[in-house]
Design a protein around this motif. Sequence first.
Motif, PDB file in Angstrom:
ATOM      1  N   ASN A 151      45.156 -25.295  21.581  1.00  0.00           N
ATOM      2  CA  ASN A 151      44.962 -23.774  21.823  1.00  0.00           C
ATOM      3  C   ASN A 151      43.764 -23.310  20.755  1.00  0.00           C
ATOM      4  O   ASN A 151      44.101 -22.176  20.120  1.00  0.00           O
ATOM      5  CB  ASN A 151      46.220 -23.190  21.944  1.00  0.00           C
ATOM      6  N   ALA A 152      42.796 -24.113  20.456  1.00  0.00           N
ATOM      7  CA  ALA A 152      41.980 -23.715  19.292  1.00  0.00           C
ATOM      8  C   ALA A 152      40.998 -22.567  19.627  1.00  0.00           C
ATOM      9  O   ALA A 152      40.965 -22.158  20.661  1.00  0.00           O
ATOM     10  CB  ALA A 152      40.764 -24.886  18.977  1.00  0.00           C
ATOM     11  N   LYS A 153      40.841 -21.628  18.424  1.00  0.00           N
ATOM     12  CA  LYS A 153      39.977 -20.549  18.654  1.00  0.00           C
ATOM     13  C   LYS A 153      38.581 -20.796  18.433  1.00  0.00           C
ATOM     14  O   LYS A 153      37.822 -20.124  18.899  1.00  0.00           O
ATOM     15  CB  LYS A 153      40.372 -19.506  17.483  1.00  0.00           C
ATOM     16  N   LEU A 154      38.554 -21.978  17.770  1.00  0.00           N
ATOM     17  CA  LEU A 154      37.054 -22.381  17.508  1.00  0.00           C
ATOM     18  C   LEU A 154      36.789 -23.990  17.832  1.00  0.00           C
ATOM     19  O   LEU A 154      37.500 -24.567  17.088  1.00  0.00           O
ATOM     20  CB  LEU A 154      36.707 -22.133  16.181  1.00  0.00           C
ATOM     21  N   GLY A 183      38.218 -16.938  25.778  1.00  0.00           N
ATOM     22  CA  GLY A 183      37.990 -16.449  24.378  1.00  0.00           C
ATOM     23  C   GLY A 183      37.763 -16.956  23.486  1.00  0.00           C
ATOM     24  O   GLY A 183      37.688 -16.449  22.062  1.00  0.00           O
ATOM     25  N   ALA A 184      37.553 -18.241  23.439  1.00  0.00           N
ATOM     26  CA  ALA A 184      37.420 -19.196  22.328  1.00  0.00           C
ATOM     27  C   ALA A 184      36.003 -19.250  22.113  1.00  0.00           C
ATOM     28  O   ALA A 184      35.108 -18.941  22.931  1.00  0.00           O
ATOM     29  CB  ALA A 184      37.910 -20.605  22.596  1.00  0.00           C
ATOM     30  N   SER A 185      35.847 -19.660  20.968  1.00  0.00           N
ATOM     31  CA  SER A 185      34.090 -19.855  20.399  1.00  0.00           C
ATOM     32  C   SER A 185      33.880 -21.207  20.232  1.00  0.00           C
ATOM     33  O   SER A 185      34.717 -21.722  20.070  1.00  0.00           O
ATOM     34  CB  SER A 185      34.158 -19.150  18.893  1.00  0.00           C
ATOM     35  N   VAL A 186      32.760 -21.534  20.510  1.00  0.00           N
ATOM     36  CA  VAL A 186      32.322 -22.815  20.438  1.00  0.00           C
ATOM     37  C   VAL A 186      30.754 -22.957  19.650  1.00  0.00           C
ATOM     38  O   VAL A 186      29.854 -22.160  19.934  1.00  0.00           O
ATOM     39  CB  VAL A 186      31.932 -23.536  21.729  1.00  0.00           C
TER      40      VAL A 186
END
Length: 245
Positions: A151-154, A183-186
Amino acid sequence: MALTVSHLVGGYSQIPVLKDISFDVAPGELVGLIGLNGAGKSTTINHIIGLLTPMKGTITLNGVTLASDAQAYKQQLAYIPETPVLYEELTLKEHLEMTMLAYGLDQKQAWERAHQLLTIFRLDNKLDWFPANFSKGMKQKVMIVCAFITNAKLYIIDEPFLGLDPLAVHDLLQLISEVKQAGASVLMSTHVLDTAEKFCDRFVLLHAGEIQTQGTFDEIKTNYPDAGDSLNDIYLSLTGVTRNE
C-alpha cells in the motif's frame, strides 16, 4: 507533496554527483526522471530509497525523513530496480510472503491482490518456482508484483520497460494508472522517452547532476520553443547532443 527533494547534494565520494537539485512528486502524479547515462538518475533514486546519505539538503516523504523515522519512511515506499534483485533460495511464493511481512500487510487482502497481479503477469502457476527458473523479464515481473501488493504512497520505478514484453509494458502502465487514481505518487526513471511523453504528468530533466528543466511537456515545450516537438528532441537539444553524435 508526497515526495519533496530539497537542495539535494550527494554522490558516492567527496565529489558530489548531484549539485543542488530540488523537485517534488505530488499524490496522484507520475513524474518522469529523464537523463542520459551518468546524468544522476540512479544517484537520485539511491538517495531517496536510503542507500546513500545526502551531503546537503533534505528528502521528505509525507513529512517524514529517514533520519526522523526510518521505518515509517520506508513503509511508504515501494521500489522496482532496473536489475531485478531476488533471493535465489526463495520461491516466488516466499518472496511474496516476505514482502507482506516487511510491510505489515493483512495476509488475506494481500494474497487477494497478489493473485490478481500474478494472473495479470502470467505468473499464477509459478508460485513454487525459484529465481533460477525465471527469465530476466519474468524476474522483472516478480519485482513488479512484489511492489504493487504493498500500500505504498510512493512507487519508484527505475527503467521499467527493459526486458518486458509489450503486453507486460501495457499491464504495468495500467497498474501505474490505477495507483495514481488511488492517490499514490510515482517517480519513474526511463530512457524510453516516447512512452514517457505519453504517460508522465511532469518531467525532471537531469544533465551532469543538475536539473536542466522541469514541468509538464507543454510547459517545457513552451519554454524551449526552438528545441523540438518531441520530448526526445527537446532533451537532446537541452543537453547539447546531436543526432550525429
